[in-house]
Motif scaffolding. Structure first.
Motif, short mmCIF file in Angstrom:
data_model
loop_
_atom_site.label_atom_id
_atom_site.label_comp_id
_atom_site.label_asym_id
_atom_site.label_seq_id
_atom_site.Cartn_x
_atom_site.Cartn_y
_atom_site.Cartn_z
N GLU A 245 -3.43 14.15 -0.91
CA GLU A 245 -2.94 12.83 -1.01
C GLU A 245 -3.91 11.72 -1.87
O GLU A 245 -4.78 12.30 -1.98
N ALA A 246 -3.23 10.76 -2.45
CA ALA A 246 -3.79 9.78 -3.05
C ALA A 246 -3.25 8.56 -3.01
O ALA A 246 -2.05 8.47 -2.69
N SER A 247 -3.91 7.24 -2.60
CA SER A 247 -3.27 6.36 -2.22
C SER A 247 -4.00 4.90 -2.99
O SER A 247 -5.17 5.06 -3.70
N GLU B 95 0.77 -1.20 0.14
CA GLU B 95 0.21 0.08 0.12
C GLU B 95 0.85 1.29 0.08
O GLU B 95 2.02 1.43 0.48
N LYS C 257 1.91 12.18 -1.50
CA LYS C 257 1.65 13.29 -1.11
C LYS C 257 2.31 14.43 -1.76
O LYS C 257 3.35 14.36 -2.43
N LEU D 85 -1.19 9.58 -9.55
CA LEU D 85 -1.31 8.24 -9.44
C LEU D 85 -1.81 7.50 -10.40
O LEU D 85 -1.56 6.37 -10.95
N TRP E 254 -7.93 5.43 -3.64
CA TRP E 254 -8.70 6.65 -3.20
C TRP E 254 -7.93 7.82 -3.01
O TRP E 254 -6.80 7.83 -3.10
N GLY E 255 -8.68 8.96 -2.75
CA GLY E 255 -8.40 10.13 -2.53
C GLY E 255 -9.15 11.22 -2.63
O GLY E 255 -10.10 11.08 -3.59
N LYS F 56 3.65 1.52 2.73
CA LYS F 56 3.20 1.01 3.87
C LYS F 56 2.77 -0.69 3.52
O LYS F 56 2.59 -0.89 2.88
N ASP G 234 4.83 7.51 0.71
CA ASP G 234 4.78 6.82 1.85
C ASP G 234 4.37 5.39 1.58
O ASP G 234 3.36 5.17 1.03
N LYS H 9 -3.61 0.43 -3.26
CA LYS H 9 -3.19 -0.87 -2.93
C LYS H 9 -2.89 -1.64 -4.25
O LYS H 9 -3.85 -1.77 -5.05
N THR I 22 1.15 5.75 -0.55
CA THR I 22 0.35 7.09 -0.53
C THR I 22 1.35 8.24 -1.34
O THR I 22 2.58 8.21 -0.80
#
Length: 458
Positions: A324-326, A206, A210, A232, A309-310, A363, A361, A328, A208
């Motif tokens: 932010e936008a993330s 996962e 920024k 993204l 998502w974001g 994760k 970032d 998985k 993100t």
């Protein structure tokens, strides 16, 4: 033939075998719910007594969670380990069951007799096929069929938290075997007996992106400020090329070609990809265009965006540039692909495409490699021949698109290959209300193991 006598004994005592299975199914061994801790211990104790009655030396071994059941019978021939799990899934939603899930019974259906109850197919019915084959063998021969270790887990349905530590702590004992047998799979298309010889691994991460230090008004900053969702989607939109191949550098470096013998077997299965996709409202395979759908599912690696998502996602509009936008992303791995290497390459690929003012970032990276069994071991062809004899159709070596971690652990921790052979059907409703196991699967499963043991255990 002595095998004929064993098979006849299985046929004659099938009602008794069903009664024993129903007894085990009545124990509510739900491993994930602490309220059923006592039931899990009862199921382990029940299996220990059954194994002792067959002539095994057996015990329930304590773990920080639920007990492991280990049993041993020393005999001539190759040392074989059989694995299964006695724990079951929760039964919710209970109102969708047609009967009490722990009041199992044989039921007549339009497609034949089924054994109805939680755990009937996953995995109590499957593990009992092996024990009942051993029982019939002993009743005919006076002894168990060869050099056997039994290993039953009680936490498979709750993530197996005790499994790896237990296997490492007991590697000397369990690792004396040279081949593992796992009965937690099914028939292909509900009719073709199969030996699973390859399982895809899994790597997942996962991350993100920024940019600004807060969400920005799109009227004031739109056009001048970088939008991390735009970055993204641009990057992830290039994860595959027009041929369906993954574009991450080095992604295919450790992917071996499918053996021609196995490819021919798969072609002979007559897989109907149109029906397979049509069942979920789709029509066209979306993977590598030069690979068959079965290859795409079983033997080719994949990259999938599992979530993204974001920004503002509530009702109406909030016209912001999100900070932010993330996403998985997961990879199904095959052959010799290394999860750490794949994730490192993916991270480098993402980082190389970032514009100024955007940071990353990362994760929760984790993964496990694929499992590819050594089918040149004569036991694999022997098992395939035994299954063909029992089911009356040619058995096949097949792949599995998902991951079954225990097979990889046997290879990684104990240094042995595993044969995954099971008799479940697609409509068994495992993990769902009204789980069942066909009486035919139970009966022919017992007979199948008797045939396999006759060929490989002596």
């Amino acid at each position: 033939m002595t095998l004929d006598a064993v098979l006849a004994r299985i046929d004659d005592t099938l009602p008794d075998a069903c009664d024993r299975l129903l007894d085990l199914l009545r124990i509510a061994s739900i491993s994930t719910d602490p309220a059923f801790e006592g039931d899990c211990s009862r199921a382990a104790a029940w299996l220990v007594q059954e194994l002792k009655s067959l002539g095994f030396t057996a015990s329930a071994r304590p773990t920080p969670g639920h007990p492991m059941v280990v049993a041993r019978h020393a005999g001539p021939g190759r040392h074989i380990l059989f694995y299964g799990h006695y724990d079951v899934q929760p039964v919710d939603p209970i109102d969708l069951w047609d009967r009490d899930p722990f009041d199992p019974a044989l039921e007549e259906t339009a497609r034949g007799v089924v054994i109805r109850g939680r755990g009937a197919a996953d995995d109590k019915g499957q593990l009992m096929t092996f024990l009942e084959a051993c029982r019939a063998w002993k009743e005919v021969h006076g002894t168990l069929p060869g050099n056997l270790t039994i290993f039953f887990e009680g936490e498979e349905e709750s993530g197996s938290p005790s499994l790896i530590p237990f296997m490492k702590d007991n590697a000397e004992e369990l690792g004396e075997a040279s081949l593992a047998l796992i009965c937690d799979t099914g028939l292909f298309a509900d009719k073709v007996p199969a030996v699973v010889t390859m399982l895809r691994g899994l790597a997942k991460i996962e991350f993100t992106l920024k940019a600004a230090d807060k969400d920005l008004h799109s009227g004031s900053f739109g056009g001048a400020a970088i939008n991390p969702i735009r970055v993204l989607t641009r990057i992830l939109g290039q994860l595959h090329d027009d041929q369906g191949r993954v574009t991450v550098p080095g992604f295919y470096d450790d992917v071996a070609d499918l053996p021609e013998e196995v490819r021919a077997q798969w072609q002979g299965l007559g897989f109907d990809h149109a029906a397979f996709l049509g069942g979920v409202g789709l029509s066209q395979p979306a993977g590598e265009v030069d690979r068959t759908p079965l290859e795409q599912i079983w033997s080719r690696p994949t990259a999938e965006i599992n979530g993204i998502w974001g920004g503002y996602t509530g009702a109406g509009f909030k016209t912001v540039l999100p900070a932010e936008a993330s996403a998985k992303v997961s990879f199904r791995l095959v052959s010799h692909q290394d999860p750490e290497k794949i994730l490192a390459s993916f991270k480098s690929w993402i980082e190389a495409q970032l514009p100024p003012d955007v940071t990353l970032d990362w994760k929760a990276p984790n993964g496990s490699p694929a499992s590819v069994m050594a089918i040149d071991d004569p036991a694999f062809d022997a098992a395939r021949a035994a299954l063909t004899e029992e089911w009356g159709v040619p058995a096949a070596f097949v792949g599995c698109g998902g991951s079954i971690p225990i097979a990889g652990y046997f290879k990684e921790i104990l240094g042995m290959d595993a044969m995954l052979i099971g008799f479940g059907k697609d409509d068994d409703q495992i993990h769902s209300p009204n789980e069942k196991y066909d009486l035919e699967s139970f009966h022919k499963g017992i007979r199948s193991w008797a045939r396999i043991l006759d060929r490989i255990a002596g």
